[in-house]
Motif scaffolding. Structure first.
Motif, mmCIF file in Angstrom:
data_model
loop_
_atom_site.group_PDB
_atom_site.id
_atom_site.type_symbol
_atom_site.label_atom_id
_atom_site.label_comp_id
_atom_site.label_asym_id
_atom_site.label_seq_id
_atom_site.Cartn_x
_atom_site.Cartn_y
_atom_site.Cartn_z
ATOM 1 N N ALA A 162 57.069 29.355 54.370
ATOM 2 C CA ALA A 162 57.932 30.454 53.924
ATOM 3 C C ALA A 162 58.488 30.170 52.528
ATOM 4 C CB ALA A 162 59.066 30.674 54.917
ATOM 5 N N GLY A 163 58.794 28.918 52.266
ATOM 6 C CA GLY A 163 59.296 28.544 50.947
ATOM 7 C C GLY A 163 58.276 28.785 49.850
ATOM 8 N N GLN A 195 55.051 20.369 61.051
ATOM 9 C CA GLN A 195 55.455 19.939 59.715
ATOM 10 C C GLN A 195 55.446 21.106 58.729
ATOM 11 O OE1 GLN A 195 56.743 17.096 59.721
ATOM 12 N NE2 GLN A 195 55.863 16.357 61.644
ATOM 13 N N TRP A 196 54.504 22.005 58.849
ATOM 14 C CA TRP A 196 54.427 23.135 57.932
ATOM 15 C C TRP A 196 55.619 24.079 58.077
ATOM 16 C CZ3 TRP A 196 48.762 25.433 58.063
ATOM 17 C CH2 TRP A 196 47.854 24.431 57.687
ATOM 18 N N ARG A 197 56.017 24.315 59.328
ATOM 19 C CA ARG A 197 57.015 25.357 59.577
ATOM 20 C C ARG A 197 58.379 24.815 59.999
ATOM 21 N NH1 ARG A 197 54.615 30.315 59.625
ATOM 22 N NH2 ARG A 197 56.628 30.778 58.667
ATOM 23 N N VAL A 199 47.815 34.415 52.122
ATOM 24 C CA VAL A 199 48.956 34.216 51.227
ATOM 25 C C VAL A 199 48.830 35.127 50.003
ATOM 26 C CG1 VAL A 199 50.188 32.560 49.785
ATOM 27 C CG2 VAL A 199 49.360 31.858 52.033
ATOM 28 N N ALA A 200 47.621 35.239 49.457
ATOM 29 C CA ALA A 200 47.429 36.113 48.299
ATOM 30 C C ALA A 200 47.806 37.544 48.636
ATOM 31 C CB ALA A 200 45.977 36.039 47.824
ATOM 32 N N SER A 211 54.431 39.963 57.524
ATOM 33 C CA SER A 211 54.705 38.577 57.135
ATOM 34 C C SER A 211 53.488 37.714 57.434
ATOM 35 C CB SER A 211 55.926 38.034 57.890
ATOM 36 O OG SER A 211 55.576 37.740 59.229
ATOM 37 N N ILE A 212 53.518 36.487 56.947
ATOM 38 C CA ILE A 212 52.437 35.525 57.189
ATOM 39 C C ILE A 212 52.312 35.210 58.674
ATOM 40 C CG2 ILE A 212 53.875 33.445 56.940
ATOM 41 C CD1 ILE A 212 50.309 33.905 55.492
#
Length: 304
Positions: free
Chosen positions: A146-147, A130-132, A228-229, A278-279
């Protein structure tokens, strides 16, 4: 100054003293309360790994890294020696086949046999999916994480920076419905020349196993905020945790009483050893945790 872990211990004490005794989905029974909140200031590098029992923070962070891959099969987790999701597919396999297989043998088959893993190791469209790869009614996939990162870079004052996993259309396909279901980000200090903006994260957890789940969840959510930070060149601010149905299982009462009798130690510190592109590129080795001191571990059974 009061130790921030006391927020957690206060919730456990409240459940022991005033929790509503309920029958739950698992049949084990709980003491429950509705509505709780904890706040953790991460701006000085504190890493909220609870200390009144030993928390295996690497396992918690590895699970978060697994969520971020979008994978939903336990095979990749077992390759990292993480067994926290095995109970659900194992229970499904035993009920479907009638085979009284041990957890050890089931996990060994998942690791050794890709076809077996594909059939019996998949958890359905749980968190990472669901997240990706959230699929909408037209069949389009949306990368919510990513959004968020893109919006933090281009419109950090937005009030729409959130992702969630409660996809109603796919709930019946999931091994376990999402517990920590909504993640919302907020940026403070925009336009201040003397310091970077501060990124905070609020998590809504609709259902929380306070003894086993919360210590893991808080730790890994702090890790997510740190990642994320770093990706958006901000400083970590606050991690704010909000619980809906917060409960203590009836077979965890003695363990809970032992934990609340203990005094917390200072939280450890965490730093990220590098900044990946990237994350998606973080590894457990990127998390350098120092000064973690805890009381002994407290074992308790998982309610399935």
């Amino acid at each position: 100054m009061r130790h921030p872990e006391e927020q957690y211990l206060d919730i456990v004490r409240h459940l022991l003293e005033k929790g509503d005794r309920r029958i739950d989905r698992t049949g084990v029974g709980t003491l429950s309360m509705f509505g709780a909140m904890m706040r953790f200031d991460l701006s000085a590098g504190d890493f909220p790994v609870f200390t009144t029992k030993k928390v295996f923070w690497k396992t918690a962070v590895k699970e978060m890294l697994w969520f971020l891959t979008g994978q939903t099969n336990i095979q990749s987790l077992l390759r990292e020696n993480i067994r926290i999701w095995t109970d659900w597919p194992l229970d499904k396999y035993r009920k479907a086949t009638g085979e009284a297989i041990s957890q050890e043998d089931f996990e060994a088959r998942i690791l050794a046999d890709d076809a077996f893993a594909e059939t019996w190791g998949d958890l359905g469209p749980v968190y990472g999916k669901q997240w990706r790869r959230w699929r909408d009614a037209e069949g389009r996939e949306h990368d919510q994480v990513a959004g968020i990162i893109d919006t933090l870079k281009t419109n950090p004052s937005s009030r729409r920076m959130l992702f969630h996993a409660w996809n109603v259309a796919e709930l019946d396909q999931m091994a376990l419905h999402p517990c920590h279901m909504t993640y919302q980000f907020h940026v403070a200090g925009l336009g201040q020349d003397d310091r970077r903006p501060r990124l905070s994260l609020m998590v809504l957890q609709r259902s929380c196993d306070i003894l086993l789940g919360a210590p893991f969840n808080i730790c890994q959510q702090a890790a997510l905020l740190a990642m994320v930070a770093q990706q958006v060149d901000m400083e970590p601010g606050e991690l704010i945790w909000a619980g809906g149905d917060v409960h203590l299982y009836l077979n965890h009462l003695e363990q809970a009483r032992e934990q609340v009798s203990r005094r917390p130690y200072p939280f450890p510190k965490v730093r990220l050893a590098r900044k990946p592109d990237s994350i998606d590129a973080y590894r457990i080795e990127d998390f350098e945790v120092s000064g973690y001191v805890s009381h002994d571990r407290i074992d308790a059974p998982v309610a399935v």
